[in-house]
Design a protein around this motif. Structure first.
Motif, mmCIF file in Angstrom:
data_model
loop_
_atom_site.group_PDB
_atom_site.id
_atom_site.type_symbol
_atom_site.label_atom_id
_atom_site.label_comp_id
_atom_site.label_asym_id
_atom_site.label_seq_id
_atom_site.Cartn_x
_atom_site.Cartn_y
_atom_site.Cartn_z
ATOM 1 N N PHE A 160 0.868 -1.173 0.000
ATOM 2 C CA PHE A 160 0.000 0.000 0.000
ATOM 3 C C PHE A 160 0.910 1.230 0.000
ATOM 4 O O PHE A 160 1.831 1.322 0.822
ATOM 5 N N PHE A 161 0.650 2.169 -0.880
ATOM 6 C CA PHE A 161 1.529 3.343 -0.939
ATOM 7 C C PHE A 161 0.760 4.570 -1.417
ATOM 8 O O PHE A 161 -0.286 4.469 -2.070
ATOM 9 N N ASP A 162 1.313 5.748 -1.087
ATOM 10 C CA ASP A 162 0.652 7.017 -1.424
ATOM 11 C C ASP A 162 0.984 7.476 -2.837
ATOM 12 O O ASP A 162 0.128 7.979 -3.551
ATOM 13 N N ASP A 163 2.225 7.343 -3.194
ATOM 14 C CA ASP A 163 2.687 7.833 -4.497
ATOM 15 C C ASP A 163 3.935 7.051 -4.873
ATOM 16 O O ASP A 163 4.450 6.249 -4.091
ATOM 17 N N ILE A 164 4.437 7.318 -6.071
ATOM 18 C CA ILE A 164 5.633 6.615 -6.529
ATOM 19 C C ILE A 164 6.611 7.619 -7.133
ATOM 20 O O ILE A 164 6.215 8.542 -7.851
ATOM 21 N N GLU A 165 7.865 7.463 -6.791
ATOM 22 C CA GLU A 165 8.929 8.302 -7.333
ATOM 23 C C GLU A 165 9.971 7.406 -7.983
ATOM 24 O O GLU A 165 10.002 6.195 -7.759
ATOM 25 N N ILE A 166 10.828 8.034 -8.787
ATOM 26 C CA ILE A 166 11.908 7.269 -9.420
ATOM 27 C C ILE A 166 13.240 7.793 -8.924
ATOM 28 O O ILE A 166 13.419 8.996 -8.708
ATOM 29 N N GLU A 167 14.149 6.887 -8.705
ATOM 30 C CA GLU A 167 15.488 7.225 -8.224
ATOM 31 C C GLU A 167 16.499 6.670 -9.226
ATOM 32 O O GLU A 167 16.591 5.461 -9.417
ATOM 33 N N ASN A 168 17.232 7.567 -9.864
ATOM 34 C CA ASN A 168 18.172 7.166 -10.910
ATOM 35 C C ASN A 168 19.603 7.502 -10.512
ATOM 36 O O ASN A 168 19.877 8.603 -10.023
ATOM 37 N N HIS A 169 20.499 6.565 -10.758
ATOM 38 C CA HIS A 169 21.930 6.786 -10.557
ATOM 39 C C HIS A 169 22.620 6.487 -11.885
ATOM 40 O O HIS A 169 22.684 5.336 -12.312
ATOM 41 N N TYR A 170 23.118 7.543 -12.543
ATOM 42 C CA TYR A 170 23.734 7.411 -13.858
ATOM 43 C C TYR A 170 25.240 7.202 -13.720
ATOM 44 O O TYR A 170 25.873 7.803 -12.850
#
Length: 320
Positions: free
Chosen positions: A93-103
Motif C-alpha cells: 500500500f503506498f501514497d505515491d511513486i517516485e523514481i530514483e536514478n543513478h547514472y
C-alpha cells in the motif's frame, strides 16, 4: 515519449518483473516507510521505483520459480500493488511513486561473450544499453549525443542483426529488426564525413535510399574492412566522450583496490603495445553498485590486428 512513474510501474508489471531491494522489510504491519524495487539495471543507469509511505503485508517469496502475477489498483487513499505467487500474496500500500536514478560512465564498459568481431559487438552492446535507458526513462534522461548513440539500435549493419553481443535467447527483439532509422544513418554519415571516408559515406547514402535486408548485410561486412576502421574507432571515441559526463561507479575498499591494480596493469600493457606500434583499447566489466557482492571486476585489452582485408581484434584479459 514522456512516461509517468505509474507508466513505468506498468511496464514492469506487463513484463512480470518484480525485484525488491528489501524483501518484507516492514516488521510491523502498521509501520510505513519508503519501499524500493528495481526498474532498470544496466551499465548506464541503476534505476529504482520508490513507493512512498508504503506499508507491506503478506509474504514475498524471493526465490520463487513459478509465475508471479502483479496487479496495480488505484484507491481513494493511494494505490496497492498486489503480488501473487501461487497461493501466496504480498501487498504494498503506498501514497505515491517516485523514481530514483543513478547514472554512470559506461564509455569503457565492454562484455565479450561472443567471439569474432568483438570491436563491433561492443558497439552494439553500448548502443543497446543507451537505447534501453532512453526507452525506459525517456529522452530527457539522455544527452543529445546519447540520443544519436541510441539511434544505432535501429541501424541493422551494426545492431544485433549483424553483430549481437549476446546469444539470441537473451535478445529483446525490435518489432522490425531490419528497420533503418534515418537519424542513425545520418549519424553514421556524419562520422564518415569527419573521418574523410568518402567511399563509406557514398554507401551509407545509397543504403538510406534503399534500406533492404540485403544492403544491410552487405554494409555490415563493409564495417569489417581495414580501410573503414577509422570510422569504427571514431564511434568508439564518440561513445566514450558522451559517457564521460557521468561519474564512475564507486565500490567498497576491497573492490576499489583490486580495480586500481587491474587498471594500472592494463594501462601499462596498453603503453607497451603502443610503444610497439600496436593500437589497443582498455575495457572493463563491473558489478552494479547496489549489489556488488560476489561479482568480479574484470579488465580487458582490445588489441587491433590487421588481416588481409579485414580488421580483427584480440581480447586479452588482465590478471594480477
Amino acid at each position: 515519449m514522456n512516461l509517468t512513474n505509474i507508466d513505468k510501474l506498468n511496464i514492469i508489471i506487463e513484463q512480470g518483473m518484480f525485484e525488491p531491494i528489501s524483501v518484507n522489510q516492514n516488521s510491523d504491519e502498521n509501520e510505513r516507510s519508503d519501499y524500493k524495487i528495481i526498474y532498470l539495471m544496466n551499465d548506464t543507469v541503476e534505476s529504482f521505483l520508490v513507493f512512498k509511505n508504503a506499508k507491506c503485508t503478506g509474504e514475498y517469496i524471493e526465490k520463487f520459480e513459478g509465475f508471479t502475477d502483479i496487479e496495480l489498483e488505484k484507491r481513494d487513499d493511494g494505490y496497492v500493488l498486489i503480488v501473487k505467487q501461487e497461493q501466496t500474496y504480498f501487498l504494498i500500500f503506498f501514497d505515491d511513486i517516485e523514481i530514483e536514478n543513478h547514472y554512470y560512465n559506461y564509455g569503457s564498459i565492454g562484455h565479450f561473450w561472443i567471439k569474432r568481431y568483438e570491436h563491433l559487438r561492443v558497439l552494439e552492446y553500448q548502443a543497446a544499453i543507451v537505447w534501453d535507458k532512453m526507452c525506459y526513462l525517456g529522452e530527457g534522461a539522455c544527452t543529445a549525443e546519447e540520443l544519436k548513440i541510441a539511434s544505432l539500435k535501429q541501424f541493422p549493419p551494426l545492431n544485433y542483426c549483424s553483430y549481437p553481443c549476446v546469444s539470441d535467447i537473451y535478445q529483446v527483439p525490435l518489432e522490425d529488426k531490419w528497420h533503418l532509422s534515418e537519424d542513425a544513418n545520418e549519424f553514421m554519415i556524419e562520422l564518415a564525413e569527419n573521418a574523410g571516408d568518402d567511399d563509406l559515406k557514398r554507401m551509407l547514402l545509397d543504403y538510406g535510399k534503399n534500406p533492404t535486408v540485403r544492403n544491410a548485410k552487405r554494409l555490415a561486412k563493409i564495417f569489417r574492412l581495414k580501410k573503414h576502421r577509422k570510422v569504427v574507432m571514431m564511434l568508439m571515441e564518440y561513445i566514450k566522450k558522451a559517457a564521460s559526463v557521468y561519474p564512475d561507479r564507486k565500490f567498497n575498499k576491497n573492490v576499489e583496490e583490486n580495480k586500481s591494480l587491474l587498471m594500472k596493469k592494463a594501462f601499462e600493457r596498453k603503453k607497451e603495445l603502443e610503444d610497439n606500434k600496436r593500437e589497443a583499447v582498455v575495457y572493463r566489466e563491473e558489478p552494479f553498485v547496489y549489489d556488488c557482492d560476489g561479482v568480479e571486476f574484470n579488465v580487458y585489452i582490445m588489441i587491433w590486428k590487421n588481416g588481409i582485408r579485414n580488421s580483427r581484434v584480440e581480447i586479452e584479459k588482465i590478471e594480477l
